[in-house]
Design a protein around this motif. Structure first.
Motif, short mmCIF file in Angstrom:
data_model
loop_
_atom_site.label_atom_id
_atom_site.label_comp_id
_atom_site.label_asym_id
_atom_site.label_seq_id
_atom_site.Cartn_x
_atom_site.Cartn_y
_atom_site.Cartn_z
N PHE A 607 0.84 -1.20 0.00
CA PHE A 607 0.00 0.00 0.00
C PHE A 607 0.87 1.25 0.00
O PHE A 607 0.64 2.19 -0.76
N ALA A 608 1.89 1.27 0.87
CA ALA A 608 2.77 2.44 0.94
C ALA A 608 3.57 2.59 -0.35
O ALA A 608 3.78 3.71 -0.83
N GLY A 609 4.03 1.46 -0.90
CA GLY A 609 4.80 1.51 -2.14
C GLY A 609 3.99 2.09 -3.29
O GLY A 609 4.51 2.86 -4.10
N ARG A 610 2.72 1.71 -3.37
CA ARG A 610 1.86 2.23 -4.45
C ARG A 610 1.68 3.74 -4.31
O ARG A 610 1.68 4.47 -5.32
N ILE A 611 1.50 4.21 -3.07
CA ILE A 611 1.37 5.66 -2.85
C ILE A 611 2.67 6.37 -3.24
O ILE A 611 2.67 7.40 -3.91
N GLY A 612 3.80 5.78 -2.79
CA GLY A 612 5.10 6.37 -3.11
C GLY A 612 5.35 6.41 -4.60
O GLY A 612 5.88 7.41 -5.12
N LYS A 613 4.99 5.35 -5.31
CA LYS A 613 5.16 5.30 -6.77
C LYS A 613 4.30 6.35 -7.46
O LYS A 613 4.73 6.99 -8.44
N ALA A 614 3.07 6.51 -6.96
CA ALA A 614 2.17 7.51 -7.55
C ALA A 614 2.74 8.92 -7.39
O ALA A 614 2.70 9.73 -8.32
N LEU A 615 3.29 9.20 -6.21
CA LEU A 615 3.86 10.52 -5.96
C LEU A 615 5.16 10.74 -6.71
O LEU A 615 5.56 11.88 -6.96
N GLU A 616 5.84 9.65 -7.09
CA GLU A 616 7.12 9.76 -7.78
C GLU A 616 6.99 10.44 -9.14
O GLU A 616 7.97 10.99 -9.66
N LYS A 617 5.77 10.43 -9.68
CA LYS A 617 5.55 11.09 -10.97
C LYS A 617 5.81 12.60 -10.88
O LYS A 617 6.09 13.25 -11.89
N ILE A 618 5.69 13.13 -9.68
CA ILE A 618 5.97 14.55 -9.46
C ILE A 618 7.27 14.74 -8.66
O ILE A 618 8.07 15.63 -8.97
N SER A 619 7.47 13.88 -7.67
CA SER A 619 8.59 14.08 -6.74
C SER A 619 9.96 13.90 -7.39
O SER A 619 10.96 14.34 -6.82
N TYR A 620 9.99 13.26 -8.59
CA TYR A 620 11.30 13.08 -9.24
C TYR A 620 11.95 14.42 -9.54
O TYR A 620 13.18 14.53 -9.67
N LEU A 621 11.12 15.48 -9.66
CA LEU A 621 11.65 16.82 -9.93
C LEU A 621 12.57 17.29 -8.80
O LEU A 621 13.48 18.09 -9.01
N ALA A 622 12.30 16.80 -7.58
CA ALA A 622 13.14 17.16 -6.43
C ALA A 622 14.16 16.08 -6.12
O ALA A 622 14.88 16.19 -5.13
N GLY A 623 14.21 15.03 -6.94
CA GLY A 623 15.17 13.95 -6.72
C GLY A 623 14.70 12.89 -5.76
O GLY A 623 15.49 12.03 -5.35
N PHE A 624 13.40 12.91 -5.37
CA PHE A 624 12.90 11.96 -4.39
C PHE A 624 12.33 10.73 -5.09
O PHE A 624 11.46 10.87 -5.97
N ASP A 625 12.80 9.53 -4.70
CA ASP A 625 12.22 8.31 -5.26
C ASP A 625 11.04 7.89 -4.40
O ASP A 625 10.68 8.53 -3.41
N TRP A 626 10.43 6.77 -4.76
CA TRP A 626 9.20 6.35 -4.09
C TRP A 626 9.43 5.97 -2.63
O TRP A 626 8.56 6.18 -1.78
N ARG A 627 10.63 5.45 -2.31
CA ARG A 627 10.89 5.11 -0.91
C ARG A 627 11.03 6.36 -0.05
O ARG A 627 10.57 6.41 1.09
N THR A 628 11.65 7.39 -0.60
CA THR A 628 11.74 8.66 0.11
C THR A 628 10.35 9.26 0.32
O THR A 628 10.06 9.82 1.38
N ASN A 629 9.50 9.11 -0.69
CA ASN A 629 8.12 9.61 -0.57
C ASN A 629 7.38 8.96 0.59
O ASN A 629 6.64 9.63 1.32
N ILE A 630 7.59 7.66 0.77
CA ILE A 630 6.94 6.96 1.88
C ILE A 630 7.42 7.56 3.21
O ILE A 630 6.62 7.81 4.12
N ALA A 631 8.72 7.80 3.31
CA ALA A 631 9.28 8.36 4.54
C ALA A 631 8.72 9.75 4.82
O ALA A 631 8.38 10.08 5.96
N LEU A 632 8.60 10.58 3.78
CA LEU A 632 8.09 11.93 3.96
C LEU A 632 6.61 11.92 4.34
O LEU A 632 6.16 12.79 5.11
#
Length: 735
Positions: A607-632
């Motif tokens: 569940f967390a990975g899917r959310i992180g992957k979804a956010l990665e479509k935008i967060s890559y602009l700041a250099g954040f991968d999906w695992r970082t997104n989960i942490a944030l």
């Protein structure tokens, strides 16, 4: 049975120092019922008895202008302690006795602790304590709280005077007010108006001082009687305005100071030399608060603080990281594979261990901050920063809220938001509590410590100073933006007392450091533990489907079937650190690679990975991968969770599932990570949404969830924009 004793006094009079000296480790901190003002309570065991010591908020008066004054007064009235120990700064006796006089007017037993006698002596001030006691009719004990001098004498006087009743002090406030007080007191007695709680003459005084709390209580008790008292007060007010060009509140204050002056002139105070002689603290301030040199020295103090913290905490941090790494390895070896093992190793040990590993760093940081605070330099920092704050539409008192929130790293935004309530201007108060979350609180320190150590090992102090400057500059610019747009309004003047410089005591430093460190540890063992387990659950379920699991198993089977039995036996029987033959090493690495890819795929599918992957479509602009997104995302609950979640995420998705490397070492080797990514993440951490507790506190302090929601949305949008800017510009420079 212990006897309740209240400690009260002006800020910077040494009240907390005396509290620590009396109670030592036998103290606890909570909140007063119904309010967010901190309540300190402790037990003093002595030869003359056992006392329950209550440390009241520091106040300058008992007129209910601030919440601290209301809390102090309500405690004295409702709880009725056996005695007030009023801590008085002997070097500023006249100003400090103003509060003492108000205590005595309430008719509560008072003992004066004449503190900082050493400072007074250095300033050439000689005080006859016996004569002061005789004239005031209360015990007076000279002492130096920071060294414990006078402690036994104080307790002896308290024990001796504790059962003696105290009559309310009567001061003449001039013919007009005295006559009015007599008239009002008669009405109050005849109608039993608030007499169950307060002395009648004191109630009359509060009506003349327009004390809002008493006016509200009076209206609830009897509107008719309250109306009569207000009418009498307004009448004398008009008369005094016409004849003396003053008002009752001003006259009452003047007469109190006149009473104090008359006491001090009766052979109580003598000056050994010219009173205008420049004192040592003033001489030091000529350098430390100089308009040009002062700010440079302040930056130097911050740099020294960070240098001290990182230098001396490095080895203990390494020990604790090694300890948790060893615990993780033991748990990995003895527990059978399954969900329980995964939760204990990845969810609890790697999650909470990542946060607990920074306890030494937090402790050294708090030790340095406590030294700066107890020495009196923190007040000078506020004084110097006031000049800057006015430019950005903030009040000088906002400085303390910023510092409490982590302006020099290590504070907490919650008390910082609460500290904003001392501001009288609603606009300045709102702008302050919306921007204090940008400070580098203790919860953000583990994130910075992790990333700075991993990616900037040779310039840790420099990076921390830069992060501190960014947080301050960002907060001030946002405050200016808010004060120019949605929170327009005039700035109000700032007046602040500068305490004398003092050498902090080891006992005081230890108590302050331990209190703050213990709060951090308790949070790691409760809140962080709960959130770590919750996030582990989100990063574990729903798991892989049967088809994907079968694909990974078939790959393992194919490798095992293609290998000779002797090689498999060598791998199974070899110790973890044993040397393997080249063929066995190759097979083991291949199997570990399959297991790692399986773990990574399972984490991506969670569940967390899917959310992180979804956010990665935008967060890559700041250099954040999906695992970082989960942490944030976890950081919205508490910023320490960023570290624990990264620990869990990189444990669950590690290619080498048996690795015992520290989280910093894992991140340094992970694809996509580097100094630019780390810096962008630290920028995001500075500015994004406050933790949930702070958000709730903002809602409570503003009386609306609107501003709390604004803080979450605006701060996160700002953080993302700045982190994208940092990553994109940094990438261009590096490349």
């Amino acid at each position: 049975m212990s006897i309740a004793i209240a400690l009260a006094g002006n800020p910077n009079a040494g009240k907390t120092t005396l509290f620590n000296e009396l109670t030592g480790a036998r103290q606890h901190v909570g909140n007063y019922p119904g309010v967010t003002v901190e309540k300190k309570q402790g037990t003093c065991v002595s030869e003359v008895g056992t006392f329950e010591i209550i440390d009241l908020p520091g106040t300058y008066s008992l007129t209910a202008y601030s919440l601290e004054e209301v809390v102090a007064r309500d405690y004295l009235v409702n709880e009725k302690p056996a005695m007030i120990v009023n801590i008085v700064d002997a070097s500023n006796l006249e100003r400090n006795l103003y509060l003492s006089v108000q205590f005595m007017e309430m008719g509560i037993p008072v003992c004066l602790a004449l503190n900082m006698m050493d400072v007074a002596q250095k300033r050439g001030i000689e005080i006859n304590a016996d004569r002061l006691s005789e004239l005031l009719g209360v015990p007076v004990v000279p002492m130096v709280a920071r060294t414990g001098k006078g402690k036994k004498e104080l307790l002896a006087q308290v024990a001796k005077a504790i059962d003696k009743p105290a009559a309310p002090l009567l001061i003449s406030y001039g013919q007009d007010i005295d006559k009015t007080l007599d008239e009002m007191e008669k009405i109050i007695r005849e109608n039993n108006f608030l007499t169950d709680r307060y002395p009648p003459r004191w109630v009359a005084l509060k009506y003349l001082e327009n004390d809002n709390q008493i006016l509200e209580l009076g209206a609830d008790c009897s509107k008719e009687t309250a109306g009569k008292l207000i009418e009498i007060g307004e009448k004398v007010g008009r008369h005094m305005s016409a004849t003396l060009d003053t008002h009752p509140e001003g006259m009452i204050a003047d007469q109190r100071y006149g009473f104090i002056n008359s006491i001090l002139k009766q052979n109580v105070v003598r000056f050994a030399y010219d009173r205008n002689r420049l004192q040592r603290s003033d001489q030091i301030d000529k350098v430390l608060t100089n308009r040009f040199l002062g700010p440079l020295l302040m930056v130097g103090v911050l740099a020294a603080l960070f240098q001290f913290t990182f230098t001396y905490s490095a080895l203990p941090v390494e020990w604790i990281e090694g300890l948790f790494g060893w615990i993780s390895g033991v748990a990995d070896a003895i527990l059978p594979d399954g969900l329980l093992k995964s939760m204990i190793v990845s969810g609890i040990i790697d999650g909470v261990g990542g946060v607990m590993g920074f306890v030494p760093l937090i402790m050294f940081m708090f030790l340095g901050i406590s030294f700066i605070e107890d020495s009196g330099y923190l007040a000078r920092m506020a004084f110097m920063l006031d000049r800057v704050f006015r430019i950005f539409g903030l009040h000088g008192s906002s400085v303390m809220a910023f510092i409490v929130s982590g302006g020099i790293a290590g504070g907490c935004a919650v008390p910082g938001v609460m500290a904003a309530r001392t501001l009288k201007s609603p606009k300045e108060r709102l702008a302050t509590l919306l921007t204090v979350p940008f400070m580098n609180c203790g919860a953000k320190l583990p994130v910075y410590a992790l990333l700075v150590a991993a990616f900037f090992p040779k310039s840790q102090t420099t990076v921390m100073v830069i992060l501190t400057m960014i947080s301050w500059i960002g907060a001030l610019l946002v405050a200016k933006l808010l004060r120019s747009t949605v929170i327009r309004g005039e700035s109000t003047p700032f007046v602040m007392e500068l305490p004398p410089y003092r050498l902090p005591t080891l006992k005081g430093l230890w108590i302050h450091t331990w209190e703050r460190t213990w709060q951090y540890m308790k949070k790691a063992g409760t809140v962080i533990l709960g959130i770590s387990i919750l996030l582990w659950t989100m990063m574990t379920f729903p798991g892989l489907d049967d088809k994907t699991t079968a694909q990974f198993e078939s790959r393992r089977t194919a490798i095992i079937d293609s290998v000779q039995a002797e090689i498999l036996k060598e791998i199974d029987t070899a110790d973890k650190d044993a040397e393997l033959s080249p063929e066995a090493r190759k097979v083991k690495d291949a199997l570990a690679g399959i297991d790692g890819r399986k773990s990574l795929t399972r984490l991506e599918n969670s569940f967390a990975g899917r959310i992180g992957k979804a956010l990665e479509k935008i967060s890559y602009l700041a250099g954040f991968d999906w695992r970082t997104n989960i942490a944030l995302l976890g950081g919205f609950a508490a910023k320490e969770v960023v570290v624990s979640t990264l620990g869990t995420a990189y444990s669950l998705g590690d290619v080498d599932s048996g690795s015992t490397e520290s989280l910093g070492q894992r991140l340094a080797k992970a694809p996509g990570w580097g100094p630019v990514t780390a810096f962008a993440l630290m920028i995001f951490t500075i500015f994004y949404s406050p933790c949930f507790v702070t958000v709730a506190c903002i809602a409570k302090e503003t009386g609306s969830w609107k501003w709390a929601a604004f803080s979450v949305g605006f701060n996160t949008a700002l953080a993302f924009a700045l982190s994208v800017l940092a990553y994109q510009v940094g990438s261009l420079i590096v490349n």
